[in-house]
Design a protein around this motif. Structure first.
Motif, short mmCIF file in Angstrom:
data_model
loop_
_atom_site.label_atom_id
_atom_site.label_comp_id
_atom_site.label_asym_id
_atom_site.label_seq_id
_atom_site.Cartn_x
_atom_site.Cartn_y
_atom_site.Cartn_z
N GLY A 264 -3.71 -3.78 7.41
CA GLY A 264 -4.70 -4.81 7.12
C GLY A 264 -4.76 -5.90 8.17
N GLY A 265 -4.37 -5.59 9.39
CA GLY A 265 -4.46 -6.56 10.48
C GLY A 265 -3.25 -7.45 10.70
N SER A 266 -2.19 -7.22 9.92
CA SER A 266 -1.00 -8.06 10.13
C SER A 266 0.25 -7.33 9.68
CB SER A 266 -1.15 -9.37 9.35
OG SER A 266 -1.19 -9.12 7.97
N GLY B 100 1.13 -0.62 -10.46
CA GLY B 100 0.34 -1.80 -10.70
C GLY B 100 -0.60 -2.18 -9.57
N CYS B 101 -1.22 -1.17 -8.96
CA CYS B 101 -2.20 -1.44 -7.91
C CYS B 101 -3.44 -0.58 -8.14
CB CYS B 101 -1.60 -1.20 -6.53
SG CYS B 101 -0.99 0.48 -6.23
N GLU B 102 -4.44 -0.78 -7.34
CA GLU B 102 -5.68 -0.02 -7.44
C GLU B 102 -5.50 1.36 -6.79
OE1 GLU B 102 -8.46 -0.94 -9.08
OE2 GLU B 102 -7.29 -2.69 -9.70
N PRO B 103 -6.15 2.40 -7.34
CA PRO B 103 -6.04 3.73 -6.73
C PRO B 103 -6.44 3.74 -5.25
CG PRO B 103 -6.98 3.92 -8.90
CD PRO B 103 -6.88 2.44 -8.61
N ALA B 104 -7.40 2.91 -4.87
CA ALA B 104 -7.82 2.87 -3.46
C ALA B 104 -6.73 2.33 -2.54
CB ALA B 104 -9.08 2.01 -3.32
N GLN B 105 -5.71 1.70 -3.12
CA GLN B 105 -4.59 1.18 -2.33
C GLN B 105 -3.50 2.21 -2.12
OE1 GLN B 105 -3.95 -2.25 -4.98
NE2 GLN B 105 -4.32 -3.55 -3.19
N VAL B 106 -3.62 3.37 -2.75
CA VAL B 106 -2.63 4.44 -2.60
C VAL B 106 -3.23 5.52 -1.70
CG1 VAL B 106 -1.19 6.15 -3.78
CG2 VAL B 106 -1.70 3.95 -4.89
N MET C 40 0.84 -1.18 0.00
CA MET C 40 0.00 0.00 0.00
C MET C 40 0.89 1.24 0.00
SD MET C 40 -3.11 1.01 2.47
CE MET C 40 -4.04 -0.25 1.67
N PRO C 41 1.12 1.85 -1.13
CA PRO C 41 1.92 3.07 -1.20
C PRO C 41 1.26 4.24 -0.46
CG PRO C 41 1.74 2.04 -3.35
CD PRO C 41 0.76 1.36 -2.46
N VAL C 42 2.10 5.05 0.16
CA VAL C 42 1.64 6.23 0.88
C VAL C 42 2.49 7.42 0.43
CG1 VAL C 42 1.39 7.33 3.14
CG2 VAL C 42 0.97 4.87 2.91
N LEU C 43 1.82 8.50 0.04
CA LEU C 43 2.51 9.74 -0.32
C LEU C 43 2.31 10.75 0.79
CD1 LEU C 43 1.01 8.96 -3.48
CD2 LEU C 43 3.10 10.26 -3.82
N GLN C 44 3.39 11.34 1.26
CA GLN C 44 3.34 12.41 2.26
C GLN C 44 3.86 13.67 1.59
OE1 GLN C 44 6.00 10.50 5.03
NE2 GLN C 44 4.32 9.66 6.22
N ILE C 45 2.96 14.63 1.41
CA ILE C 45 3.29 15.85 0.69
C ILE C 45 3.33 17.02 1.65
CG2 ILE C 45 2.55 17.43 -1.15
CD1 ILE C 45 1.07 14.93 -2.38
N GLN C 46 4.40 17.80 1.58
CA GLN C 46 4.53 19.02 2.38
C GLN C 46 4.71 20.19 1.43
OE1 GLN C 46 7.95 17.50 4.72
NE2 GLN C 46 6.73 18.18 6.47
N TRP C 47 3.88 21.19 1.61
CA TRP C 47 4.02 22.41 0.81
C TRP C 47 3.14 23.48 1.42
CZ3 TRP C 47 1.84 24.75 -4.06
CH2 TRP C 47 2.79 25.55 -4.70
N PHE C 48 3.15 24.62 0.80
CA PHE C 48 2.33 25.74 1.25
C PHE C 48 0.85 25.48 0.97
CE2 PHE C 48 6.48 27.50 0.04
CZ PHE C 48 6.84 28.09 1.24
#
Length: 128
Positions: A120-122, A33-39, A1-9
Motif C-alpha cells: 500500500g505504498g509504505s 476480521g478483515c475484508e475478503p478483498a484484503q486476503v 493483508m494475509p496472503v495464502l501460498q498454496i502448492q499442490w497438483f
C-alpha cells in the motif's frame, strides 16, 4: 493483508482453482476480521513425480496423502484464537473445495513482524 501460498497438483477435473481460492480467501477473512478483498492467494502447481512423502512419490493428487502445502502469511498482532481459527478455516475450506479428507491440508501460519512488509505504498508498522 494475509496472503495464502498454496502448492499442490493440478486439481481434479471439474474443480476451479479460482473458485477454491476465492472460497478460502472469504473464510480466512472471516476468521481474521478483515475484508475478503484484503486476503490474497496464489496456487503453484506441483508436477507429477515432484512430490514425495518419504519414498512414496506421487504421480498426481490423492485424497488422503500428499496434501496441499499452504503457507499463510499475516501481519503480527492477532490473538491465538484468530490464528487457530484461520488455520482451520483455510484447511477445511481447501479440503472441501478439492474433495480431500478434511484433515489432509498442511497449513503453516507465518507472522510478518512490524516493519518487515511493504504494501500500500509504505512499510507497515504495528501501532503500539
Amino acid at each position: 493483508m494475509p496472503v495464502l501460498q498454496i502448492q499442490w497438483f493440478e486439481p481434479p477435473p471439474g474443480v476451479s482453482v479460482g473458485q477454491v481460492l476465492a472460497s478460502v480467501n472469504a473464510r480466512v477473512a472471516d476468521e481474521l476480521g478483515c475484508e475478503p478483498a484484503q486476503v490474497w492467494s496464489t496456487w503453484s502447481t506441483i508436477e507429477p513425480g515432484r512430490y514425495a512423502e518419504g519414498d512414496d512419490v506421487a504421480d498426481g493428487p490423492r485424497r488422503a496423502t500428499h496434501p496441499p502445502i499452504v503457507r499463510l502469511l499475516a501481519f503480527e498482532g492477532r490473538d491465538e484464537r484468530a490464528i487457530e481459527s484461520a488455520l482451520m478455516a483455510a484447511a477445511h475450506t481447501l479440503a472441501e473445495g478439492l474433495g480431500l479428507d478434511p484433515d489432509a491440508p498442511f497449513v503453516v501460519y507465518d507472522e510478518i513482524g512490524s516493519g518487515r512488509v511493504f504494501t500500500g505504498g509504505s512499510v507497515r508498522r504495528l501501532e503500539r
